[in-house]
Scaffold this motif. Sequence first.
Motif, PDB file in Angstrom:
ATOM      1  N   GLY A  36      32.838  49.497  45.128  1.00 50.13           N
ATOM      2  CA  GLY A  36      31.453  49.939  44.947  1.00 50.13           C
ATOM      3  C   GLY A  36      31.263  50.793  43.710  1.00 50.13           C
ATOM      4  O   GLY A  36      30.248  50.688  43.020  1.00 50.13           O
ATOM      5  N   GLU A  37      32.245  51.631  43.417  1.00 48.12           N
ATOM      6  CA  GLU A  37      32.187  52.461  42.203  1.00 48.12           C
ATOM      7  C   GLU A  37      32.268  51.596  40.947  1.00 48.12           C
ATOM      8  O   GLU A  37      31.563  51.857  39.967  1.00 48.12           O
ATOM      9  CB  GLU A  37      33.338  53.467  42.181  1.00 48.12           C
ATOM     10  CG  GLU A  37      33.275  54.539  43.242  1.00 48.12           C
ATOM     11  CD  GLU A  37      34.527  55.398  43.266  1.00 48.12           C
ATOM     12  OE1 GLU A  37      34.389  56.606  43.520  1.00 48.12           O
ATOM     13  OE2 GLU A  37      35.644  54.868  43.037  1.00 48.12           O
ATOM     14  N   ILE A  38      33.112  50.589  41.005  1.00 42.99           N
ATOM     15  CA  ILE A  38      33.239  49.683  39.861  1.00 42.99           C
ATOM     16  C   ILE A  38      31.913  48.970  39.630  1.00 42.99           C
ATOM     17  O   ILE A  38      31.411  48.908  38.508  1.00 42.99           O
ATOM     18  CB  ILE A  38      34.371  48.660  40.084  1.00 42.99           C
ATOM     19  CG1 ILE A  38      35.723  49.364  40.214  1.00 42.99           C
ATOM     20  CG2 ILE A  38      34.400  47.639  38.939  1.00 42.99           C
ATOM     21  CD1 ILE A  38      36.848  48.460  40.704  1.00 42.99           C
ATOM     22  N   ALA A  46      27.590  43.290  43.640  1.00 41.78           N
ATOM     23  CA  ALA A  46      28.812  43.363  44.447  1.00 41.78           C
ATOM     24  C   ALA A  46      29.450  41.994  44.687  1.00 41.78           C
ATOM     25  O   ALA A  46      30.670  41.857  44.594  1.00 41.78           O
ATOM     26  CB  ALA A  46      28.511  44.053  45.774  1.00 41.78           C
ATOM     27  N   ASN A  47      28.631  40.972  44.989  1.00 41.69           N
ATOM     28  CA  ASN A  47      29.214  39.653  45.258  1.00 41.69           C
ATOM     29  C   ASN A  47      29.833  39.046  43.999  1.00 41.69           C
ATOM     30  O   ASN A  47      30.854  38.370  44.055  1.00 41.69           O
ATOM     31  CB  ASN A  47      28.200  38.699  45.888  1.00 41.69           C
ATOM     32  CG  ASN A  47      27.002  38.450  45.004  1.00 41.69           C
ATOM     33  OD1 ASN A  47      26.697  39.223  44.095  1.00 41.69           O
ATOM     34  ND2 ASN A  47      26.290  37.385  45.287  1.00 41.69           N
ATOM     35  N   HIS A  52      35.320  38.293  40.792  1.00 41.70           N
ATOM     36  CA  HIS A  52      36.182  38.647  39.666  1.00 41.70           C
ATOM     37  C   HIS A  52      37.407  39.446  40.118  1.00 41.70           C
ATOM     38  O   HIS A  52      38.521  39.210  39.622  1.00 41.70           O
ATOM     39  CB  HIS A  52      35.385  39.417  38.615  1.00 41.70           C
ATOM     40  CG  HIS A  52      34.394  38.564  37.898  1.00 41.70           C
ATOM     41  ND1 HIS A  52      34.758  37.559  37.023  1.00 41.70           N
ATOM     42  CD2 HIS A  52      33.036  38.550  37.930  1.00 41.70           C
ATOM     43  CE1 HIS A  52      33.685  36.968  36.545  1.00 41.70           C
ATOM     44  NE2 HIS A  52      32.625  37.553  37.085  1.00 41.70           N
ATOM     45  N   LEU A  53      37.221  40.369  41.040  1.00 46.92           N
ATOM     46  CA  LEU A  53      38.350  41.158  41.535  1.00 46.92           C
ATOM     47  C   LEU A  53      39.370  40.271  42.257  1.00 46.92           C
ATOM     48  O   LEU A  53      40.577  40.485  42.149  1.00 46.92           O
ATOM     49  CB  LEU A  53      37.876  42.283  42.450  1.00 46.92           C
ATOM     50  CG  LEU A  53      37.176  43.442  41.750  1.00 46.92           C
ATOM     51  CD1 LEU A  53      36.551  44.383  42.781  1.00 46.92           C
ATOM     52  CD2 LEU A  53      38.136  44.190  40.837  1.00 46.92           C
ATOM     53  N   LYS A  54      38.876  39.280  42.979  1.00 49.23           N
ATOM     54  CA  LYS A  54      39.782  38.354  43.663  1.00 49.23           C
ATOM     55  C   LYS A  54      40.635  37.595  42.647  1.00 49.23           C
ATOM     56  O   LYS A  54      41.847  37.455  42.814  1.00 49.23           O
ATOM     57  CB  LYS A  54      38.981  37.375  44.526  1.00 49.23           C
ATOM     58  CG  LYS A  54      39.837  36.411  45.311  1.00 49.23           C
ATOM     59  CD  LYS A  54      38.985  35.514  46.186  1.00 49.23           C
ATOM     60  CE  LYS A  54      39.875  34.528  46.943  1.00 49.23           C
ATOM     61  NZ  LYS A  54      39.080  33.629  47.780  1.00 49.23           N
ATOM     62  N   ALA A  55      40.014  37.118  41.586  1.00 57.18           N
ATOM     63  CA  ALA A  55      40.749  36.399  40.550  1.00 57.18           C
ATOM     64  C   ALA A  55      41.759  37.306  39.858  1.00 57.18           C
ATOM     65  O   ALA A  55      42.893  36.891  39.573  1.00 57.18           O
ATOM     66  CB  ALA A  55      39.773  35.810  39.530  1.00 57.18           C
TER      67      ALA A  55
END
Length: 123
Positions: A36-38, A46-47, A52-55
């Motif tokens: 959430g901070e990112i 968020a979605n 991107h975080l998953k990748a």
Amino acid sequence: MDKNTATSIFESLSSGVRLDVFRLLVKQGLNGMVAGEIATTLNIPANNLSFHLKAMTYANMVSVEQEGRYQRYRANIPLMLDVIAYLTEECCAGHPEKCAEMRTASVCLPSVLPSITTDKSKV
């Protein structure tokens, strides 16, 4: 490091969003940031950020740790240092001492760059 690992890392960072996320997490160091901070800091939905975080996690560019309801992400800085070493290991045909002048022109801190040595046993 092998070519496939390096390729995966470069593919992971080829997105402007992912590059921004990684640079932000590097700035945070060991503290990292919760998703959430990112999202708030970079003004990313968020979605979209989750994708991107998953990748990036799959490419091992970031680590993730569950903290209650939140997930804290941290940049894998040792991996990036390995990438730098991989890219520069054959510098000057295996004679990195010849690269000293180019190193002084770099904005990288000397402590981040691979050592200059002709003795392969010290590497």
